[in-house]
Design a protein around this motif. Structure first.
Motif, PDB file in Angstrom:
ATOM      1  N   UNK A  84       0.823  -1.209   0.000  1.00 16.91           N
ATOM      2  CA  UNK A  84       0.000   0.000   0.000  1.00 16.91           C
ATOM      3  C   UNK A  84       0.853   1.253   0.000  1.00 16.91           C
ATOM      4  N   UNK A  85       1.963   1.155   0.727  1.00 16.21           N
ATOM      5  CA  UNK A  85       2.888   2.272   0.785  1.00 16.21           C
ATOM      6  C   UNK A  85       3.415   2.595  -0.611  1.00 16.21           C
ATOM      7  N   UNK A  86       3.789   1.536  -1.321  1.00 16.78           N
ATOM      8  CA  UNK A  86       4.295   1.707  -2.681  1.00 16.78           C
ATOM      9  C   UNK A  86       3.230   2.326  -3.581  1.00 16.78           C
ATOM     10  N   UNK A  87       1.978   1.895  -3.377  1.00 18.08           N
ATOM     11  CA  UNK A  87       0.907   2.399  -4.231  1.00 18.08           C
ATOM     12  C   UNK A  87       0.696   3.906  -4.003  1.00 18.08           C
ATOM     13  N   UNK A  88       0.768   4.314  -2.726  1.00 18.30           N
ATOM     14  CA  UNK A  88       0.633   5.748  -2.441  1.00 18.30           C
ATOM     15  C   UNK A  88       1.791   6.528  -3.034  1.00 18.30           C
ATOM     16  N   UNK A  89       2.975   5.966  -2.861  1.00 17.00           N
ATOM     17  CA  UNK A  89       4.170   6.601  -3.420  1.00 17.00           C
ATOM     18  C   UNK A  89       4.048   6.731  -4.931  1.00 17.00           C
ATOM     19  N   UNK A  90       3.519   5.679  -5.536  1.00 17.65           N
ATOM     20  CA  UNK A  90       3.350   5.664  -6.995  1.00 17.65           C
ATOM     21  C   UNK A  90       2.464   6.822  -7.436  1.00 17.65           C
ATOM     22  N   UNK A  91       1.321   6.989  -6.744  1.00 13.28           N
ATOM     23  CA  UNK A  91       0.410   8.077  -7.111  1.00 13.28           C
ATOM     24  C   UNK A  91       1.064   9.438  -6.930  1.00 13.28           C
ATOM     25  N   UNK A  92       1.797   9.582  -5.822  1.00 16.87           N
ATOM     26  CA  UNK A  92       2.516  10.838  -5.594  1.00 16.87           C
ATOM     27  C   UNK A  92       3.528  11.097  -6.701  1.00 16.87           C
ATOM     28  N   UNK A  93       4.255  10.033  -7.039  1.00 12.40           N
ATOM     29  CA  UNK A  93       5.310  10.139  -8.050  1.00 12.40           C
ATOM     30  C   UNK A  93       4.762  10.516  -9.404  1.00 12.40           C
TER      31      UNK A  93
ATOM     32  N   UNK B  25       1.957  11.966 -10.111  1.00 15.12           N
ATOM     33  CA  UNK B  25       1.445  13.339 -10.082  1.00 15.12           C
ATOM     34  C   UNK B  25       2.589  14.342 -10.141  1.00 15.12           C
ATOM     35  N   UNK B  26       3.569  14.129  -9.286  1.00  9.84           N
ATOM     36  CA  UNK B  26       4.679  15.068  -9.177  1.00  9.84           C
ATOM     37  C   UNK B  26       5.509  15.105 -10.467  1.00  9.84           C
ATOM     38  N   UNK B  27       6.006  13.941 -10.888  1.00  2.77           N
ATOM     39  CA  UNK B  27       6.870  13.896 -12.082  1.00  2.77           C
ATOM     40  C   UNK B  27       6.093  14.125 -13.373  1.00  2.77           C
TER      41      UNK B  27
ATOM     42  N   UNK C  69       3.667  16.253 -13.651  1.00  2.00           N
ATOM     43  CA  UNK C  69       3.469  17.709 -13.756  1.00  2.00           C
ATOM     44  C   UNK C  69       4.791  18.445 -13.921  1.00  2.00           C
ATOM     45  N   UNK C  70       5.769  18.006 -13.174  1.00  2.00           N
ATOM     46  CA  UNK C  70       7.072  18.687 -13.179  1.00  2.00           C
ATOM     47  C   UNK C  70       8.179  17.706 -13.530  1.00  2.00           C
ATOM     48  N   UNK C  71       8.209  17.277 -14.793  1.00  2.00           N
ATOM     49  CA  UNK C  71       9.210  16.273 -15.161  1.00  2.00           C
ATOM     50  C   UNK C  71      10.635  16.790 -15.001  1.00  2.00           C
ATOM     51  N   UNK C  72      11.495  15.918 -14.485  1.00  2.00           N
ATOM     52  CA  UNK C  72      12.911  16.266 -14.338  1.00  2.00           C
ATOM     53  C   UNK C  72      13.628  15.978 -15.660  1.00  2.00           C
ATOM     54  N   UNK C  73      14.629  16.757 -15.924  1.00  2.00           N
ATOM     55  CA  UNK C  73      15.434  16.574 -17.150  1.00  2.00           C
ATOM     56  C   UNK C  73      14.585  16.629 -18.413  1.00  2.00           C
ATOM     57  N   UNK C  74      13.564  17.444 -18.378  1.00  2.00           N
ATOM     58  CA  UNK C  74      12.729  17.685 -19.547  1.00  2.00           C
ATOM     59  C   UNK C  74      13.329  18.893 -20.254  1.00  2.00           C
ATOM     60  N   UNK C  75      14.239  18.619 -21.192  1.00  2.00           N
ATOM     61  CA  UNK C  75      14.989  19.685 -21.859  1.00  2.00           C
ATOM     62  C   UNK C  75      15.690  19.095 -23.062  1.00  2.00           C
ATOM     63  N   UNK C  76      16.326  19.958 -23.834  1.00  5.63           N
ATOM     64  CA  UNK C  76      17.104  19.491 -24.983  1.00  5.63           C
ATOM     65  C   UNK C  76      18.581  19.547 -24.634  1.00  5.63           C
ATOM     66  N   UNK C  77      19.314  18.537 -25.085  1.00  3.29           N
ATOM     67  CA  UNK C  77      20.770  18.520 -24.922  1.00  3.29           C
ATOM     68  C   UNK C  77      21.374  19.013 -26.227  1.00  3.29           C
ATOM     69  N   UNK C  78      22.317  19.934 -26.126  1.00  3.40           N
ATOM     70  CA  UNK C  78      22.847  20.562 -27.347  1.00  3.40           C
ATOM     71  C   UNK C  78      23.630  19.576 -28.221  1.00  3.40           C
ATOM     72  N   UNK C  79      24.488  18.785 -27.595  1.00  4.86           N
ATOM     73  CA  UNK C  79      25.295  17.865 -28.396  1.00  4.86           C
ATOM     74  C   UNK C  79      25.172  16.429 -27.886  1.00  4.86           C
ATOM     75  N   UNK C  80      24.037  15.801 -28.116  1.00  2.00           N
ATOM     76  CA  UNK C  80      23.874  14.420 -27.627  1.00  2.00           C
ATOM     77  C   UNK C  80      24.732  13.454 -28.448  1.00  2.00           C
TER      78      UNK C  80
END
Ligand code: ZN
Length: 147
Positions: free
Chosen positions: A2-11, A13-15, A17-28
């Protein structure tokens, strides 16, 4: 669990809405494109590899909260690791969300919150899209679809 399930929902929602590393890399050094026609999720993944080291990883695209949160969490988990480690985590992650085998949840660390996805077969492809796109990028296959 259940803990994991709550964490999953939080995650998600959070990620989602506000994804990390959502950007362009100049020289991939590596680029992959992924598409999940079932849901309409699209992702472009860019990496900077230095030998076996993942120096940077970022993504762009448009998709549902689960696909976005999964890509966001993946970049956070893998930047600074080796390609060898990334491939091992990929295997564990795929097993976990498909509900197969006995994935090593400790090794997956934060990614373990996605274990709940295995209860929703329709969403598995959303959660795995970023990882399949990573495989495509590492193997030099530019485009991948989950179908
Ligand atoms: Zn989706």
């Amino acid at each position: 669990m259940n803990e994991l399930r709550e964490l999953y929902q939080e995650y998600v929602l959070d990620h989602g809405k506000n994804p990390r590393n959502f950007r362009a890399i100049e020289h991939p050094t590596h680029v992959g494109e992924g598409y999940n026609p079932l849901c309409g999720d699209r992702i472009t993944l860019q990496l900077v590899l230095d030998g076996d080291d993942i120096r940077d990883m970022a993504f762009q695209g448009a998709g549902c909260a689960i696909s976005t949160a999964s890509a966001s969490t993946m970049t956070e988990a893998l930047i600074g690791r080796s390609v060898t480690e990334a491939r091992a985590m990929l295997e564990e992650f795929l097993q976990m969300v498909k509900g197969e085998g006995e994935p090593d949840l400790d090794a997956l660390d934060k990614l373990a919150v996605f274990s709940g996805v295995s209860e929703f077969p329709m969403r598995v492809k959303c959660a795995t899209l970023a990882w399949h796109t990573l495989t495509a990028a590492l193997e030099g296959r530019e485009a991948v679809t989950t179908e």
